[in-house]
Design a protein around this motif. Structure first.
Motif, PDB file in Angstrom:
ATOM      1  N   ILE A  94       0.809  -1.215   0.000  1.00 59.38           N
ATOM      2  CA  ILE A  94       0.000   0.000   0.000  1.00 59.38           C
ATOM      3  C   ILE A  94       0.846   1.271   0.000  1.00 59.38           C
ATOM      4  CG2 ILE A  94      -0.255   0.201   2.525  1.00 59.38           C
ATOM      5  CD1 ILE A  94      -3.251   0.828   1.942  1.00 59.38           C
ATOM      6  N   ASP A 105      -6.987   4.911  -4.858  1.00 54.65           N
ATOM      7  CA  ASP A 105      -7.217   4.691  -3.430  1.00 54.65           C
ATOM      8  C   ASP A 105      -8.519   3.926  -3.209  1.00 54.65           C
ATOM      9  OD1 ASP A 105      -6.544   5.100  -0.632  1.00 54.65           O
ATOM     10  OD2 ASP A 105      -8.188   6.534  -0.571  1.00 54.65           O
ATOM     11  N   ASN A 106      -9.541   4.260  -3.977  1.00 51.80           N
ATOM     12  CA  ASN A 106     -10.828   3.561  -3.857  1.00 51.80           C
ATOM     13  C   ASN A 106     -10.718   2.105  -4.274  1.00 51.80           C
ATOM     14  OD1 ASN A 106     -12.191   5.786  -2.877  1.00 51.80           O
ATOM     15  ND2 ASN A 106     -12.886   6.464  -4.896  1.00 51.80           N
ATOM     16  N   LYS A 109      -9.247   0.263  -1.344  1.00 54.22           N
ATOM     17  CA  LYS A 109     -10.226   0.164  -0.258  1.00 54.22           C
ATOM     18  C   LYS A 109     -11.315  -0.857  -0.579  1.00 54.22           C
ATOM     19  CE  LYS A 109      -9.617   4.816   1.644  1.00 54.22           C
ATOM     20  NZ  LYS A 109     -10.203   6.180   1.765  1.00 54.22           N
ATOM     21  N   GLU A 110     -11.765  -0.866  -1.820  1.00 57.28           N
ATOM     22  CA  GLU A 110     -12.793  -1.828  -2.219  1.00 57.28           C
ATOM     23  C   GLU A 110     -12.269  -3.255  -2.132  1.00 57.28           C
ATOM     24  OE1 GLU A 110     -14.394  -0.882  -6.014  1.00 57.28           O
ATOM     25  OE2 GLU A 110     -15.233   1.028  -5.370  1.00 57.28           O
ATOM     26  N   GLU A 112      -9.902  -4.334  -0.128  1.00 59.32           N
ATOM     27  CA  GLU A 112      -9.780  -4.693   1.287  1.00 59.32           C
ATOM     28  C   GLU A 112     -11.141  -5.058   1.879  1.00 59.32           C
ATOM     29  OE1 GLU A 112      -8.002  -2.945   5.501  1.00 59.32           O
ATOM     30  OE2 GLU A 112      -8.170  -1.624   3.763  1.00 59.32           O
ATOM     31  N   GLU A 113     -12.149  -4.269   1.569  1.00 56.26           N
ATOM     32  CA  GLU A 113     -13.493  -4.558   2.083  1.00 56.26           C
ATOM     33  C   GLU A 113     -14.012  -5.876   1.527  1.00 56.26           C
ATOM     34  OE1 GLU A 113     -17.903  -2.459   2.472  1.00 56.26           O
ATOM     35  OE2 GLU A 113     -16.335  -1.489   1.305  1.00 56.26           O
TER      36      GLU A 113
END
Length: 740
Positions: A94, A105-106, A109-110, A112-113
């Motif tokens: 990261i 960045d999104n 994050k997506e 990871e979720e």
């Protein structure tokens, strides 16, 4: 020695006169027995046990050894390892990624979720009428005496039991009691420290469950107590979370029935318990049907799981049937399966078949019925064997589904990044042409917005038409079903007799028929809505890409309209008809709905795609209202005329009167209104998100084309290549698992 006074006062909480009436003796006899408990002989103890639904062991305080914990192979560890490998890869890379760019960045994050979301353990809910022995069964499966049990209905909050290794580092206690919002307690957020602190009422050893979560507890009356989470070390918890739900039908807290009914919506498998000596009697079968409706249908011929493989209907305390006579117990299970199958309307079985392509026959349903007792291993071995098989199979299905979803997402991201790379290269080569093209796009924006606003208004008008149509259709269906003629014909066709049990079954069937009708009406209109929503999204995509390919080599801004539209659903509680739309999106829909909190196996069914899998999204509509009205109607039937002549007509009129008394039609109409209100809100939220995301993309591209220097563009190309390389090297292991 058995202390009758304490038992009557502290456990049953009834007067001497009420107890005397319960066991069929005079009050003065009860008074003498309380003063001289040593005079209570074995026959009287048996009389008290039978009248109160307890065993002699329970009355005299004898504690049996808890059966050994259910032994299972920890096949979930592969899923856990896969999740940790992926999360570690994100963490290790990261700081080297160009995350200053919001889009990149999104993406991270997506991912990871997604890794966190798709590797959730399945949830097994244990439900049933109060005093069915739910907590005792859970203690036996766990191999430890942790859930409170007693003579009276005990558990009054939902208790989520997880493996000790799943406990976040900031949680130190074995058990925590939580309060919930108007939407309840969200157990999926327990790993968030802030949410934990905001909702925590108390924490400590598992003994606090007795204080807050039982009817004998000091804090039982505190309505804020919504749920408890307990962390234990037990083999079964390596493969699943177990949920001990409040018992149905206690009568003292309506919220218990609602909580138990709604909690099953998030379960992946359901163990429904009913005492063998009164198996599926009265309102019991109504609660079982509510559990069936909430159950995700993920079985199919590809994964070779049998129909309703995640439903276990248990005749508990089977040892009370002629000392555990297996022939008699099997006869009770046969009759219960036959009765249950007959009382579920054909529409519900057809909807299940539409999802799985299985035919749900009474023979298949009977396979899901089991006996259970902690006293006799032979009466529980079939249940334990089948539960073990399900729990050891689900991790492979979940892993395969996660693997499919991740690969689909990675391919989508890489394609979008490749388009972005091409755009940057063309900016270097043909900046003036790109500026002209971008200028044209900006000039067209006001007209595009106007056209989409008009299209949006048309969608809202269609939703209002659907509202009116469904209200009219349901009112017609309701009037036909809740009518003396229909009910009399139903009595004749079903062969119901002049007895209390049959009348309860009749009322139960009618309630299910009504729910099936409301679901099918909304399902068909939601299918029509799907076409309108998809057309709206296609029109949006066509408008924004109008200048993608001009005479001069045009560029296409990488933008996933469907995903952007769906992102607007992420923060809202209910979707209405948009839940049906989301469930047709395959892996994207599965990811959205699991992130929202539905069962992970619902996502497995949804990820297969197609309209059939979307039936799951409609199956819960009207559930709590239907259940509440059905129970009230059954109880309101009371004593009816069983005399000769015209009894069928009398019963039919009584049922119609009870539905009128419950204002049922108006309540169901409110359910339909709420469904379409939620649909309107969800559509507006999604349409807003779509427009907002597009404006962000357009502004970002304008900045790149207009203001980036050649060096900036070259650096951007390098960053895109870095993101593509990051995705290509994602360590997703080959998955050779059961087909989903």
């Amino acid at each position: 020695m058995f202390n009758l006074r304490d038992f009557r006062q502290d456990v049953l909480k009834i007067t001497q006169a009420e107890f005397a009436n319960l066991i069929g003796v005079r009050q003065d006899n009860v008074s003498r027995m309380e003063k001289n408990p040593e005079t209570i002989d074995l026959s009287m103890l048996m009389n008290i046990a039978n009248a109160t639904g307890q065993s002699l062991d329970q009355l005299v305080g004898y504690k049996k050894d808890v059966p050994q914990a259910l032994e299972v192979e920890n096949v979930w560890k592969e899923n856990e390892n896969m999740k940790h490998v992926l999360l570690d890869y994100l963490e290790n890379n990261i700081e080297h990624l160009p995350l200053e760019t919001e889009w990149y960045d999104n993406i991270v994050k997506e991912l990871e979720e997604m890794f966190q979301t798709m590797f959730k353990k399945p949830k097994v809910a244990v439900v049933g009428m109060s005093d069915a022995g739910k907590s005792s069964l859970i203690n036996a499966l766990l191999g430890v005496e942790k859930m409170p049990t007693s003579w009276t209905p005990t558990t009054s909050i939902s208790v989520h039991i997880k493996h000790i290794n799943d406990r976040p580092e900031f949680i130190k206690d074995e058990a925590t009691i939580f309060e919930g919002s108007e939407n309840g307690f969200d157990v999926n957020r327990i790993h968030q420290h802030s949410y934990y602190e905001e909702t925590r009422l108390a924490s400590g050893p598992t003994s606090i469950l007795s204080e807050y979560g039982t009817r004998q507890g000091d804090y039982y009356s505190i309505e804020d107590a919504s749920a408890a989470v307990v962390y234990l070390d037990s083999p079964i918890l390596q493969l699943c979370d177990v949920i001990d739900l409040p018992g149905f039908g206690t009568g003292d807290r309506d919220m218990d029935d609602i909580m138990a009914s709604q909690s099953t919506e998030f379960a992946d498998a359901t163990i429904y318990m009913s005492p063998a000596n009164g198996f599926l009697r009265g309102t019991d079968i109504e609660f079982l049907k509510a559990s069936l409706n909430a159950l995700p249908a993920f079985e199919n011929s590809q994964n070779e799981l049998e129909p309703l493989n995640n439903l276990f209907v248990i005749a508990s305390q089977a040892h009370t049937i002629n000392h555990g006579n297996k022939v008699e117990v099997d006869s009770i299970l046969d009759a219960g399966a036959e009765r249950f199958y007959r009382e579920v309307p054909e529409e519900i079985w057809e909807n299940k078949s539409e999802v799985s392509n299985y035919q749900y026959t009474v023979e298949e349903i009977r396979k899901r019925f089991y006996s259970y007792t902690t006293d006799h291993a032979g009466l529980r071995e079939d249940f334990e064997k089948n539960l073990r098989y399900l729990l050891e199979t689900l991790p492979f299905i979940i892993k395969q589904n996660a693997w499919n979803m991740m690969n689909e997402y990675l391919d989508k991201y890489k394609k979008e990044l490749e388009i972005e790379k091409v755009n940057f290269i063309e900016i270097l080569d043909e900046r003036e042409a790109k500026l002209e093209q971008l200028k044209q796009m900006k000039n067209d924006e006001p007209m595009r917005k106007y056209e989409m606003q008009k299209a949006r208004k048309e969608v809202m008008e269609k939703i209002e038409l659907f509202r009116d149509d469904t209200q009219a259709s349901f009112e017609k269906e309701f009037s036909e079903i809740v009518s003396p003629d229909y009910i009399v014909n139903l009595i004749k066709s079903k062969g119901y007799k002049k007895k209390k049990d049959d009348m309860e079954h009749l009322a139960s069937f009618i309630s299910s028929k009504i729910q099936a009708k409301i679901q099918n009406i909304l399902k068909y209109k939601s299918e029509d809505l799907n076409l309108i929503i998809n057309q709206y999204i296609e029109n949006f995509e066509g408008a924004i890409h109008k200048h993608a390919y001009s005479d001069v080599r045009g560029f296409k801004i990488p933008f996933d309209t469907k995903k952007a539209f769906a992102s607007g659903l992420a923060g809202i509680a209910t979707f209405g008809g948009l839940a049906f739309w989301a469930s047709t999106l395959g892996n994207l829909g599965g990811y959205i709905l699991v992130a929202k909190g539905v069962s992970v196996l619902s996502a497995v069914g949804i990820s297969v795609g197609g309209t059939a899998s979307a039936v799951t999204a409609i199956s819960l509509i009207g559930g709590p209202i239907t259940l509440a009205i059905a129970v009230s109607v059954i109880l309101g039937m009371g004593v009816f005329m069983l005399g000769s002549g015209g009894w069928k007509k009398n019963v039919a009129k009584k049922i119609v009167k009870e539905y009128s008394k419950q204002d049922a039609l108006n309540k169901f109409s409110n359910v339909i209104d709420e469904f379409w209100d939620d649909t309107e809100f969800a559509f507006n939220s999604a349409a807003d998100a779509l427009e907002e995301e597009w404006q962000k993309k357009l502004s970002a591209m304008e900045e790149k084309v207009s203001y980036y220097s050649a060096d900036d563009v070259r650096r951007s190309i390098s960053e895109v290549e870095q993101m593509i390389k990051f995705l290509e090297e994602m360590p997703i292991p080959f998955c050779n698992a059961i087909a989903v």
